[in-house]
Design an enzyme around this catalytic site. Structure first.
Site, mmCIF file in Angstrom:
data_model
loop_
_atom_site.group_PDB
_atom_site.id
_atom_site.type_symbol
_atom_site.label_atom_id
_atom_site.label_comp_id
_atom_site.label_asym_id
_atom_site.label_seq_id
_atom_site.Cartn_x
_atom_site.Cartn_y
_atom_site.Cartn_z
ATOM 1 N N GLU A 33 0.648 27.915 -68.586
ATOM 2 C CA GLU A 33 0.733 26.605 -69.244
ATOM 3 C C GLU A 33 -0.036 25.558 -68.449
ATOM 4 O O GLU A 33 0.023 25.559 -67.206
ATOM 5 C CB GLU A 33 2.223 26.206 -69.288
ATOM 6 C CG GLU A 33 2.530 24.873 -69.905
ATOM 7 C CD GLU A 33 3.989 24.461 -69.676
ATOM 8 O OE1 GLU A 33 4.523 24.691 -68.570
ATOM 9 O OE2 GLU A 33 4.576 23.887 -70.604
ATOM 10 N N HIS A 35 -1.024 22.514 -66.340
ATOM 11 C CA HIS A 35 -0.278 21.704 -65.382
ATOM 12 C C HIS A 35 -1.161 20.600 -64.820
ATOM 13 O O HIS A 35 -1.391 20.507 -63.603
ATOM 14 C CB HIS A 35 0.308 22.573 -64.266
ATOM 15 C CG HIS A 35 1.668 23.096 -64.599
ATOM 16 N ND1 HIS A 35 1.861 24.102 -65.507
ATOM 17 C CD2 HIS A 35 2.911 22.726 -64.193
ATOM 18 C CE1 HIS A 35 3.166 24.328 -65.642
ATOM 19 N NE2 HIS A 35 3.827 23.508 -64.857
ATOM 20 N N ASP A 44 4.247 27.405 -63.094
ATOM 21 C CA ASP A 44 5.677 27.691 -63.303
ATOM 22 C C ASP A 44 6.037 29.109 -62.840
ATOM 23 O O ASP A 44 7.118 29.335 -62.275
ATOM 24 C CB ASP A 44 6.059 27.533 -64.778
ATOM 25 C CG ASP A 44 6.088 26.076 -65.222
ATOM 26 O OD1 ASP A 44 6.017 25.181 -64.363
ATOM 27 O OD2 ASP A 44 6.182 25.844 -66.435
ATOM 28 N N HIS A 119 10.194 27.445 -65.878
ATOM 29 C CA HIS A 119 9.637 26.740 -67.044
ATOM 30 C C HIS A 119 10.816 26.312 -67.913
ATOM 31 O O HIS A 119 11.594 27.161 -68.366
ATOM 32 C CB HIS A 119 8.711 27.733 -67.762
ATOM 33 C CG HIS A 119 8.143 27.302 -69.068
ATOM 34 N ND1 HIS A 119 7.284 26.233 -69.200
ATOM 35 C CD2 HIS A 119 8.250 27.848 -70.311
ATOM 36 C CE1 HIS A 119 6.907 26.142 -70.470
ATOM 37 N NE2 HIS A 119 7.483 27.096 -71.166
ATOM 38 N N GLU A 121 11.299 25.266 -70.898
ATOM 39 C CA GLU A 121 11.447 25.731 -72.273
ATOM 40 C C GLU A 121 12.008 27.151 -72.358
ATOM 41 O O GLU A 121 12.442 27.592 -73.429
ATOM 42 C CB GLU A 121 10.100 25.649 -73.010
ATOM 43 C CG GLU A 121 9.639 24.238 -73.342
ATOM 44 C CD GLU A 121 8.842 23.586 -72.213
ATOM 45 O OE1 GLU A 121 9.006 23.987 -71.032
ATOM 46 O OE2 GLU A 121 8.061 22.668 -72.502
ATOM 47 N N HIS A 173 6.696 17.051 -65.310
ATOM 48 C CA HIS A 173 5.823 18.213 -65.541
ATOM 49 C C HIS A 173 4.478 17.950 -64.873
ATOM 50 O O HIS A 173 3.794 16.997 -65.237
ATOM 51 C CB HIS A 173 5.626 18.440 -67.053
ATOM 52 C CG HIS A 173 4.621 19.501 -67.361
ATOM 53 N ND1 HIS A 173 4.914 20.844 -67.288
ATOM 54 C CD2 HIS A 173 3.313 19.426 -67.697
ATOM 55 C CE1 HIS A 173 3.826 21.545 -67.580
ATOM 56 N NE2 HIS A 173 2.844 20.714 -67.832
ATOM 57 N N GLU A 178 6.657 19.176 -58.820
ATOM 58 C CA GLU A 178 5.900 20.443 -58.881
ATOM 59 C C GLU A 178 4.679 20.400 -57.967
ATOM 60 O O GLU A 178 4.315 21.404 -57.355
ATOM 61 C CB GLU A 178 5.478 20.747 -60.325
ATOM 62 C CG GLU A 178 6.622 21.300 -61.154
ATOM 63 C CD GLU A 178 6.170 21.762 -62.537
ATOM 64 O OE1 GLU A 178 6.602 22.841 -62.947
ATOM 65 O OE2 GLU A 178 5.395 21.044 -63.198
HETATM 66 ZN ZN ZN Z 1 5.825 23.388 -64.593
HETATM 67 MN MN MN Z 2 6.538 24.527 -67.811
#
Ligand code: ZN
Ligand code: MN
Length: 260
Positions: A33, A35, A44, A119, A121, A173, A178
């Protein structure tokens, strides 16, 4: 024990058989994904796997191969699916994947498993997969803990990282946390020169299908990553590993305790 012998993928089948029954087995569940402009697509997955390895070291556990793809990225928490590289699994695919991997561990003797989320989700689908696995095996001795690393970040640490106020985990995010974690875990993977401010666009808390453009900062980070430091990241890693170990021990009993 060398790190490689904590990875089930490095074990022979007989080594796995000897260790699986009495070990807590961790399944890192990440994503592929976007970032932001400064972090890699596997952020992630990388963070979940790195934390799983450290937790396994602390509790003498084992780490399964990471789930490298994750559930659909949402605009409000991952930027959505408009960014190149973001590779979404349908929810049902992830549910089935988690169910199958857990059930297969059970079949070979594992009774304590942790799905370690990297992650956000993934959370509801991992929970559903764990429930379906439990329903299939019908053995109350089989226990699964589904936990995200962000669930155990202490509030006082957030307060000192965000003196201006924590924006919340959805918006965090490719933001300061992170980025700090990646600085601590793999500084060579962070594009320092691409760290900058993000457009002041706030993704809505509700979900539009299909997602509308213009709801997400064009950079991909949902919160400002500036201010992340390797030092802060190292403190976060330490606190998160301690928090995960405490959660695992609270769920399964202290290290070395006999299985229920
Ligand atoms: Zn992330
Ligand atoms: Mn994520």
């Amino acid at each position: 024990m060398p790190d490689r012998l904590r990875r089930t993928s490095d074990l022979s089948w007989s080594e796995y058989r000897e260790r699986a029954i009495d070990s807590v087995v961790l399944l890192p569940a990440g994503a592929h994904e976007q970032h932001g402009l400064h972090l890699p697509l596997d952020t992630d997955a990388f963070i979940a796997e790195a934390l799983a390895a450290r937790v396994a070291e602390a509790i003498d556990g084992l780490v399964l191969p990471c789930l490298a793809y994750g559930a659909r990225s949402l605009a409000r928490s991952g930027g959505g699916d408009g960014f190149p590289g973001t590779t979404n699994l349908d929810g049902g695919t992830l549910v089935a994947l988690v169910r199958d991997v857990l059930r297969e561990q059970y079949r070979h003797g594992v009774r304590r498993a942790v799905v370690l989320l990297g992650h956000g989700e993934n959370d509801p689908f991992a929970i559903e997969g764990a429930n379906l696995a439990a329903r299939e095996v019908r053995d109350p001795a089989f226990r699964v803990l589904v936990i995200g690393w962000w669930h155990v970040v202490p509030d006082d640490m957030l307060a000192s990282l965000f003196p201006e106020g924590f924006p919340g985990w959805d918006l965090e995010h490719a933001g300061r946390v992170e980025t700090a974690l990646m600085f601590a875990l793999a500084p060579e993977r962070v594009r320092r020169e691409r760290i900058g401010s993000v457009d002041p666009v706030v993704a809505p808390a509700f979900t539009e299908v299909p997602a509308r453009s213009g709801r997400v900062p064009s950079q991909g980070s949902l919160a400002d990553p500036r201010g992340a430091t390797a030092d802060g990241g190292a403190q976060l890693v330490k606190a998160i590993v301690a928090g995960l170990v405490a959660a695992i021990e609270a769920s399964f009993g202290p290290r070395g305790a006999a299985r229920p």
